[in-house]
Structures are given as C-alpha cells and as structure tokens.
Design an enzyme around this catalytic site. Structure first.
Site, PDB file in Angstrom:
ATOM      1  N   ASP A 187       0.816  -1.186   0.224  1.00  0.00           N
ATOM      2  CA  ASP A 187       0.263   0.113   0.172  1.00  0.00           C
ATOM      3  C   ASP A 187       0.912   1.266   0.042  1.00  0.00           C
ATOM      4  O   ASP A 187       1.981   1.213   0.598  1.00  0.00           O
ATOM      5  CB  ASP A 187      -0.821  -0.130   1.207  1.00  0.00           C
ATOM      6  CG  ASP A 187      -1.968   0.954   1.363  1.00  0.00           C
ATOM      7  OD1 ASP A 187      -2.898   1.183   0.403  1.00  0.00           O
ATOM      8  OD2 ASP A 187      -1.627   2.064   2.073  1.00  0.00           O
ATOM      9  N   GLU A 236      13.843 -15.431  -0.580  1.00  0.00           N
ATOM     10  CA  GLU A 236      14.291 -16.680   0.389  1.00  0.00           C
ATOM     11  C   GLU A 236      13.250 -17.808   0.400  1.00  0.00           C
ATOM     12  O   GLU A 236      13.466 -18.815   0.615  1.00  0.00           O
ATOM     13  CB  GLU A 236      14.547 -16.346   2.034  1.00  0.00           C
ATOM     14  CG  GLU A 236      15.517 -15.455   2.036  1.00  0.00           C
ATOM     15  CD  GLU A 236      15.648 -14.728   3.711  1.00  0.00           C
ATOM     16  OE1 GLU A 236      14.938 -15.610   4.518  1.00  0.00           O
ATOM     17  OE2 GLU A 236      16.188 -13.831   3.891  1.00  0.00           O
TER      18      GLU A 236
HETATM   19  C1  NOJ Z   1      -4.358   3.292  -0.918  1.00  0.00           C
HETATM   20  C2  NOJ Z   1      -5.537   2.255  -0.547  1.00  0.00           C
HETATM   21  O1  NOJ Z   1      -6.043   1.478  -2.022  1.00  0.00           O
HETATM   22  C3  NOJ Z   1      -6.689   2.949  -0.089  1.00  0.00           C
HETATM   23  O2  NOJ Z   1      -7.769   2.284   0.124  1.00  0.00           O
HETATM   24  C4  NOJ Z   1      -6.391   3.690   1.336  1.00  0.00           C
HETATM   25  O3  NOJ Z   1      -7.210   4.599   1.793  1.00  0.00           O
HETATM   26  C5  NOJ Z   1      -4.961   4.447   1.003  1.00  0.00           C
HETATM   27  N1  NOJ Z   1      -3.970   3.619   0.465  1.00  0.00           N
HETATM   28  C6  NOJ Z   1      -4.399   4.744   2.407  1.00  0.00           C
HETATM   29  O4  NOJ Z   1      -4.018   3.695   3.047  1.00  0.00           O
END
Ligand code: NOJ
Length: 504
Positions: free
Chosen positions: A192, A223
């Site tokens: 993310d 690994e």
């Molecule tokens: C990207 C994620 O896809 C989204 O849903 C989220 O709100 C933000 N990153 C923050 O984690």
C-alpha cells in the site's frame, strides 16, 4: 504453475467486507470467502488479492492496521486465515495479501505506547508543532495534536499515523511481518502507498531511500521462492515508476495510467505503448487494471461523457448511460485480458455492477467523504456488498443486513441470475479467462493497423484482439471468432465492441 506464475496471472481482488458474509453480521468475512472459493475457481482466476484483513478500527476500511500479525475478529481468526490459504492452494489459487507500511493505526501497540510515553515516539513523526503545511490526502491538515501538546503526521486520516522509516526498528518490524505471513503460505504482498514511505523537508513522494526498503524486501521474498511483491505506485513519471521494477526490487506494480485512461482510441493506444516501453526494457510484465476499491466502477465511468478517472473529481452523479457503460465495460474487459502481462479483476466487475451513487450520506463510511466536508462522495459506492442470489437484498450476501445497502436494481445482476445466461457479464468473464489461460497472459504483442478508431493486435498464440472505439461499425478482419463482447454484424465489428479472432 511456473516460478513466474505472477507474470501472466489473472488476479481477483477481494474486498473482504463486501464479498460474502458467513456469520450473518452483515460484514463479509473469511467464512463467506471460503464458502465461495468454488465460485472463484469456476471463474478461472489464478490468484486472489485481499485488501487488509488485520485487526482494525476501520477508520479507513482496514488500511488503519492495529496488528499486522493477526486477523480482524469481524473477518475471522488467524487459524481460519491459514485454513483459507490451504484451501485456496488446494484449488491452485495463489493468495496475495495487503501490507500497509506507510502508516499504522492509532490503536496499534506502538502508537499507544508513543502516546503514553513521549520517549517512545521515534517510530512515528512527532514534533512540537506541525513541521510543515502538508495536507492529508483525504482532506484537512496532515498533522493532529495529542493531549500533551505534540503533533503527529498522518498523510491519510488522523487515525493513520505515519511510520518513521528513518528508524531501523520500523525496517525490522516489517521484514518480520513479511516473514510471518510468508511462513503461513501467502504467495505475495500488495504494498500500500508504496512510494510514500520516506519524508523529507521537501516532500514525501518517491524519495530515493524507499528503493533500499524494497531491495531488502525482495531479498526476504526470494528466500521463500515463488513469492511476489506488487507495488501500489501512483507516479506519472514512467522513468521513476520503472525504478520500482528493477530486477532486485518489486516484481510488478499497478498500471494506474490504464485505469485512469478515457475510453478513447488515441489515449488508450498511447497508454499501452507507454506501458510496454516502460516495462519491456527492464523485463517486468505490465499489469492491466480497470478498477479497484478506490475508483468508480467501469460500467458507470464508461457511460459518462467524460470517461476519465481522477480521485479528486469523481464526477459523482454526472449522467451515465447504463447501456453504453455496460457495452464499453465488456469491450474493455476483453481488451485488458488480451494485453500481455497480468490482469486484475475487482470483485463485482465480473457481474457488471455499477457504482452506487445514491447511498444516504449518513451511511457513508469512507473518511474521504467526511474529511472533504461532503464535497467528495468517497469510495463507498464501489464497495457495496456483492449480490449472490435471490430477488431482493441482501441477495444471498449473508443473513444479516449488509453494512452498506444494495440497490433494488441489482436483482438481475446476482451471480445466480448470470451463471447460466450465455449473454451475461459473468459468462463473458468466465469464458474469456478460460481462453486467456491457454492463449494470452505473459508475452508480447504486435499492433495491426486497422484505422485510428480501432485498437488491434496479435499475440504469440495467433489470437488477435480487435476493439472498435469509433462511433460506427468497422470491417472485421477475416478469421474465426473466438469470443466477442457484444453482438457482431456480418463481417463488421460494431462500435464499443471487442472481438477475439484467430486469423491463421
Ligand atoms: C491506498 C488504498 O488503496 C486506499 O484504499 C487507502 O485509503 C490508502 N492507500 C491509504 O492506506
């Protein structure tokens, strides 16, 4: 599957809260997902990517993680997650989970410790006053004050404090989290906000230091063999984007240029060419993404006069022609599945679900809505629980009332209603994924010059994909039709239609 299964995989995105509810509390869970694994097998996907399944106060749909080594009780237990991984593997389906390294939850042990003890704040970004004027990506200031007067940084909601990646303890923690899940059998991670980890006086997007993190993560992944790291990297600069995909960093990253691209032949051709030009020299397979849990559903977006997608201007409520959107979404699905590389399917797109734009404001949960003072409707409209069967809500989602209401108009869109209908979206996806498995996926493509409104290319297997984005029918190349996204006319390809042909 080979060592490089991820290069050409069809990956199905499960937004667990909205997939299927096994215990009747109105929230999707692992029991619901496990019961629906045969559906996913039958659909013909190679891997599942799950949005965060960790314990979370759900201030941002689970992207506020309170414990990276456990499962949200509303979703199930760790033991159940392990059973799910084993069951998916038995069906030859890989499991990819989300990891959220940019930020945590205010309910995490580390943040609670930081609140209680000012000497334990170096894992986050605390200062005596806001160190800059950064705004949260969800709206409002990126700084929030704690009771003793200090402030902490959160690029997203205040419930999501950002980690300080200058602290080696943060590195150790995440390497350990990766191992924890690799040892439990997960086949990969979707990372993310992958480009945002480091912060400096000048900003936070795509700082060079972040690459050292992914080099180290790659060593960890290697690994375990056959594991994949997938970056959520929104970067307009292709050269910078490609740096994440160097051979010792991430395996793949989402193609957001393709996702945001309007339904326009020149724009799509440009994005496809740019994608190939970026990926080919470094040997990384492209990904083709039309949709996810953050963006407007394709059926709605493609039915509008403006078919682009942007987070800020979601064009919520602008008129959308449902028939046009549906036709184009079908054509786009076949186009995306024919391109060389891996493809993502966001849950519900295989049912042709539209964006739900009329959710009552008081039920909206996305922090984007509240933090923009209601100016941005947020992302709840693409997260409405799936319709599985029956004639009325909850459409077999579970026995309880779904956490977001499903529209009455979804009666004809249930998986059950579409399963045996040869003309349904579900049948199109299932048929296309089966053909794709044998004849498409990883590899190369060759453009065929069929006019400026037509995107046509051939793959190594001899399969040719032709999409007509022009206003009227165009002549269809000779060949045997393998699959078409809509009705064909004699020798012609109608507007907003894709056909797969063999031309040999
Ligand atoms: C990207 C994620 O896809 C989204 O849903 C989220 O709100 C933000 N990153 C923050 O984690």
């Amino acid at each position: 599957m080979s060592q490089t299964w991820w290069r050409g995989a069809a990956i199905y995105q499960v937004y667990l809260r909205s997939f299927a509810d096994g215990n009747g509390d109105g929230v999707g869970d692992l029991a619901g997902l496990r019961a629906r694994l045969p559906y996913l097998k039958d659909l013909g996907i190679d891997a599942i990517w799950l949005n965060p399944w960790y314990p979370s106060p759900m201030a941002d749909g689970g992207y506020d993680v309170a414990d990276y080594r456990d499962i949200e009780p509303d979703f199930g237990t760790l033991a159940e997650a392990e059973r799910f991984i084993a069951e998916a593997h038995d069906l030859d389906i890989k499991v990819i989970i989300d990891v959220v390294p940019n930020h945590s939850s205010t309910e995490s042990a580390w943040f609670r410790e930081a609140l209680a003890n000012p000497a334990a704040r170096d894992r986050f970004w605390f200062s005596d006053e806001p160190a800059n004027d950064w705004q949260s990506i969800f709206g409002g200031s990126a700084w929030t004050q704690v009771p003793d007067g200090q402030w902490y940084l959160h690029l997203f909601a205040p419930e999501q404090p950002d980690f300080n990646w200058a602290n080696p303890e943060v590195h150790r923690e995440f390497e350990d989290v990766l191992r924890f899940w690799f040892e439990r059998g997960v086949d990969g991670f979707r990372i993310d906000s992958a480009a945002l980890l480091y912060k400096s006086d000048t900003g936070y997007e795509d700082l060079d230091e972040v690459h050292d993190v992914y080099r180290r993560w790659r060593e960890v992944a290697d690994e375990y063999g056959e594991r994949v790291l997938i970056g959520e990297v929104w970067l307009p600069d292709q050269e910078r984007f490609a740096r994440y995909l160097r051979p010792d960093e991430l395996h793949t990253a989402f193609n957001f240029d393709f996702l945001s691209c309007p339904w326009d032949p020149a724009a799509l051709r440009r994005v496809i060419d740019l994608t190939l030009a970026t990926h080919t020299p470094i040997g990384a397979p492209p990904t083709w993404v039309l949709s996810n849990h953050d963006v407007t559903r394709p059926v709605t977006r493609y039915g509008r006069a403006d078919t682009t997608f942007e987070h800020g201007g979601r064009l919520h409520g602008t008129p959308s022609d449902p028939e046009l959107g549906y036709r184009r979404a079908r054509a786009a699905a076949l186009l995306s599945m024919a391109l060389p590389g891996s493809v993502y399917v966001y849950q519900g797109d295989e049912l042709g679900l539209p964006e739900v734009e009329n959710l009552p404001d008081e039920l909206r949960q996305d922090p984007m809505f509240a933090r923009s003072g209601g100016a941005n409707p947020g992302r709840d409209g693409c997260r409405v629980p799936l319709p599985w069967s029956g004639d009325e809500p909850p459409y077999g989602f579970g026995t309880g009332t779904p956490w977001l209401p499903q529209p009455e108009s979804w009666r004809g869109l249930t998986a059950q209603a579409q399963r045996t209908d040869p003309g349904s979206m579900l049948t199109l996806y299932r048929t296309a994924l089966a053909i794709r498995r044998d004849r498409l996926g990883d590899g190369t493509m060759t453009w065929l010059p069929l006019g400026e409104n037509v995107l046509a290319f051939t793959r190594e297997s001899g399969l040719t994909c032709v999409t007509n984005l022009g206003p009227g029918p165009v002549p269809r190349p000779a060949g045997e039709v393998v699959l078409a996204s809509g009705p064909l006319e004699d020798g012609a390809l109608p507007s907003d239609t894709t056909v797969w042909l063999t031309t040999s």
